[in-house]
Design a protein around this motif. Structure first.
Motif, PDB file in Angstrom:
ATOM      1  N   MET A   2     -50.559   4.321  79.847  1.00 49.55           N
ATOM      2  CA  MET A   2     -49.924   3.051  80.194  1.00 49.55           C
ATOM      3  C   MET A   2     -50.994   1.985  80.415  1.00 49.55           C
ATOM      4  SD  MET A   2     -46.621   3.475  80.335  1.00 49.55           S
ATOM      5  CE  MET A   2     -46.115   2.096  81.323  1.00 49.55           C
ATOM      6  N   PRO A   3     -50.712   0.752  80.012  1.00 48.20           N
ATOM      7  CA  PRO A   3     -51.677  -0.319  80.259  1.00 48.20           C
ATOM      8  C   PRO A   3     -51.902  -0.514  81.758  1.00 48.20           C
ATOM      9  CG  PRO A   3     -49.879  -1.072  78.838  1.00 48.20           C
ATOM     10  CD  PRO A   3     -49.534   0.301  79.318  1.00 48.20           C
ATOM     11  N   VAL A   4     -53.060  -0.971  82.097  1.00 52.85           N
ATOM     12  CA  VAL A   4     -53.443  -1.213  83.489  1.00 52.85           C
ATOM     13  C   VAL A   4     -52.732  -2.470  83.993  1.00 52.85           C
ATOM     14  CG1 VAL A   4     -55.396  -1.770  84.986  1.00 52.85           C
ATOM     15  CG2 VAL A   4     -55.668  -0.085  83.155  1.00 52.85           C
ATOM     16  N   SER A   5     -52.080  -2.368  85.138  1.00 48.71           N
ATOM     17  CA  SER A   5     -51.399  -3.523  85.732  1.00 48.71           C
ATOM     18  C   SER A   5     -52.414  -4.399  86.463  1.00 48.71           C
ATOM     19  CB  SER A   5     -50.325  -3.053  86.717  1.00 48.71           C
ATOM     20  OG  SER A   5     -50.939  -2.513  87.881  1.00 48.71           O
ATOM     21  N   ARG A   6     -51.976  -5.586  86.835  1.00 53.54           N
ATOM     22  CA  ARG A   6     -52.834  -6.515  87.582  1.00 53.54           C
ATOM     23  C   ARG A   6     -53.292  -5.868  88.899  1.00 53.54           C
ATOM     24  NH1 ARG A   6     -53.092 -12.148  87.262  1.00 53.54           N
ATOM     25  NH2 ARG A   6     -54.015 -13.104  89.096  1.00 53.54           N
ATOM     26  N   ALA A   7     -52.373  -5.243  89.625  1.00 52.34           N
ATOM     27  CA  ALA A   7     -52.725  -4.601  90.906  1.00 52.34           C
ATOM     28  C   ALA A   7     -53.716  -3.466  90.687  1.00 52.34           C
ATOM     29  CB  ALA A   7     -51.465  -4.093  91.603  1.00 52.34           C
ATOM     30  N   LEU A  36     -57.794 -16.132  91.134  1.00 52.59           N
ATOM     31  CA  LEU A  36     -58.621 -16.628  90.036  1.00 52.59           C
ATOM     32  C   LEU A  36     -58.749 -15.612  88.902  1.00 52.59           C
ATOM     33  CD1 LEU A  36     -61.510 -18.343  92.053  1.00 52.59           C
ATOM     34  CD2 LEU A  36     -59.461 -19.397  91.084  1.00 52.59           C
ATOM     35  N   SER A  37     -58.190 -14.431  89.094  1.00 52.02           N
ATOM     36  CA  SER A  37     -58.232 -13.410  88.052  1.00 52.02           C
ATOM     37  C   SER A  37     -57.328 -13.844  86.908  1.00 52.02           C
ATOM     38  CB  SER A  37     -57.755 -12.066  88.604  1.00 52.02           C
ATOM     39  OG  SER A  37     -58.613 -11.642  89.634  1.00 52.02           O
ATOM     40  N   ARG A  47     -61.948 -11.873  89.219  1.00 48.26           N
ATOM     41  CA  ARG A  47     -62.970 -12.729  89.814  1.00 48.26           C
ATOM     42  C   ARG A  47     -63.277 -12.247  91.224  1.00 48.26           C
ATOM     43  NH1 ARG A  47     -64.112 -17.898  87.780  1.00 48.26           N
ATOM     44  NH2 ARG A  47     -65.619 -17.718  89.455  1.00 48.26           N
ATOM     45  N   PHE A  48     -64.541 -12.431  91.605  1.00 48.08           N
ATOM     46  CA  PHE A  48     -64.992 -12.104  92.949  1.00 48.08           C
ATOM     47  C   PHE A  48     -66.125 -13.051  93.298  1.00 48.08           C
ATOM     48  CE2 PHE A  48     -67.859  -9.797  90.237  1.00 48.08           C
ATOM     49  CZ  PHE A  48     -69.075  -9.813  90.895  1.00 48.08           C
ATOM     50  N   ASP A  49     -66.498 -13.057  94.540  1.00 44.54           N
ATOM     51  CA  ASP A  49     -67.610 -13.882  95.009  1.00 44.54           C
ATOM     52  C   ASP A  49     -68.140 -13.241  96.278  1.00 44.54           C
ATOM     53  OD1 ASP A  49     -69.430 -15.994  95.318  1.00 44.54           O
ATOM     54  OD2 ASP A  49     -67.926 -17.505  94.828  1.00 44.54           O
ATOM     55  N   ARG A  66     -69.895 -13.085  88.534  1.00 45.29           N
ATOM     56  CA  ARG A  66     -68.779 -13.085  89.481  1.00 45.29           C
ATOM     57  C   ARG A  66     -67.454 -12.747  88.824  1.00 45.29           C
ATOM     58  NH1 ARG A  66     -69.522 -18.693  92.198  1.00 45.29           N
ATOM     59  NH2 ARG A  66     -70.693 -19.137  90.324  1.00 45.29           N
ATOM     60  N   VAL A  67     -67.524 -11.877  87.814  1.00 37.10           N
ATOM     61  CA  VAL A  67     -66.302 -11.395  87.160  1.00 37.10           C
ATOM     62  C   VAL A  67     -66.517  -9.941  86.750  1.00 37.10           C
ATOM     63  CG1 VAL A  67     -66.936 -12.188  84.835  1.00 37.10           C
ATOM     64  CG2 VAL A  67     -64.533 -11.908  85.421  1.00 37.10           C
ATOM     65  N   VAL A  68     -65.466  -9.152  86.910  1.00 36.62           N
ATOM     66  CA  VAL A  68     -65.455  -7.758  86.464  1.00 36.62           C
ATOM     67  C   VAL A  68     -64.403  -7.650  85.372  1.00 36.62           C
ATOM     68  CG1 VAL A  68     -64.945  -5.364  87.098  1.00 36.62           C
ATOM     69  CG2 VAL A  68     -66.121  -6.846  88.713  1.00 36.62           C
ATOM     70  N   VAL A  69     -64.768  -7.033  84.257  1.00 35.76           N
ATOM     71  CA  VAL A  69     -63.837  -6.785  83.164  1.00 35.76           C
ATOM     72  C   VAL A  69     -63.226  -5.401  83.382  1.00 35.76           C
ATOM     73  CG1 VAL A  69     -63.613  -6.448  80.670  1.00 35.76           C
ATOM     74  CG2 VAL A  69     -65.138  -8.238  81.572  1.00 35.76           C
ATOM     75  N   VAL A  70     -61.899  -5.357  83.445  1.00 36.53           N
ATOM     76  CA  VAL A  70     -61.177  -4.089  83.599  1.00 36.53           C
ATOM     77  C   VAL A  70     -60.320  -3.912  82.348  1.00 36.53           C
ATOM     78  CG1 VAL A  70     -59.579  -2.741  85.007  1.00 36.53           C
ATOM     79  CG2 VAL A  70     -61.115  -4.401  86.106  1.00 36.53           C
ATOM     80  N   PRO A  71     -60.803  -3.108  81.381  1.00 41.94           N
ATOM     81  CA  PRO A  71     -60.040  -2.907  80.148  1.00 41.94           C
ATOM     82  C   PRO A  71     -58.654  -2.318  80.426  1.00 41.94           C
ATOM     83  CG  PRO A  71     -62.290  -2.144  79.870  1.00 41.94           C
ATOM     84  CD  PRO A  71     -62.098  -2.420  81.343  1.00 41.94           C
TER      85      PRO A  71
END
Length: 103
Positions: A2-7, A36-37, A47-49, A66-71
């Motif tokens: 299943m695709p990864v949800s926002r949460a 900001l994600s 996004r994070f800081d 300040r960004v993480v890519v979550v495929p």
């Protein structure tokens, strides 16, 4: 799969960042910025800081990236390369054009 949800993307990014900024690299208090994600067809960009940067506005107190890519396909979260705009990197990743081939 299943695709990864926002949460789920936020949770994966949180775990990734805890490991990335552990030990000697604990110079920042990392906070996620879920508002900001954003979503790309291939991945979530979370996004994070640092709290220190948010409190002072001093860029010297901000993480370089300040960004993480979550495929969305379940691959491991990671930092994008800094020499490309994030959207261009994601387009290349989605097209199977990353990493670049050596000629």
């Amino acid at each position: 799969m299943m695709p990864v949800s926002r949460a789920e993307a936020h949770e994966s990014a949180n775990v990734f960042l805890a490991e990335a900024f552990a030990g000697d690299r604990r110079e920042f208090t990392i906070v996620l910025q879920p508002d900001l994600s954003f979503e790309h067809a291939f991945a979530w960009c979370v996004r994070f800081d640092s709290q220190e940067h948010l409190d002072t506005g001093n860029l010297a107190l901000a993480p370089f990236t300040r960004v993480v890519v979550v495929p969305k396909n379940g691959d491991a979260p990671h930092f994008p390369p800094t020499h490309l705009p994030v959207a261009a990197y994601l387009d290349r990743l989605a097209a199977g054009d990353w990493p670049p081939t050596q000629k």
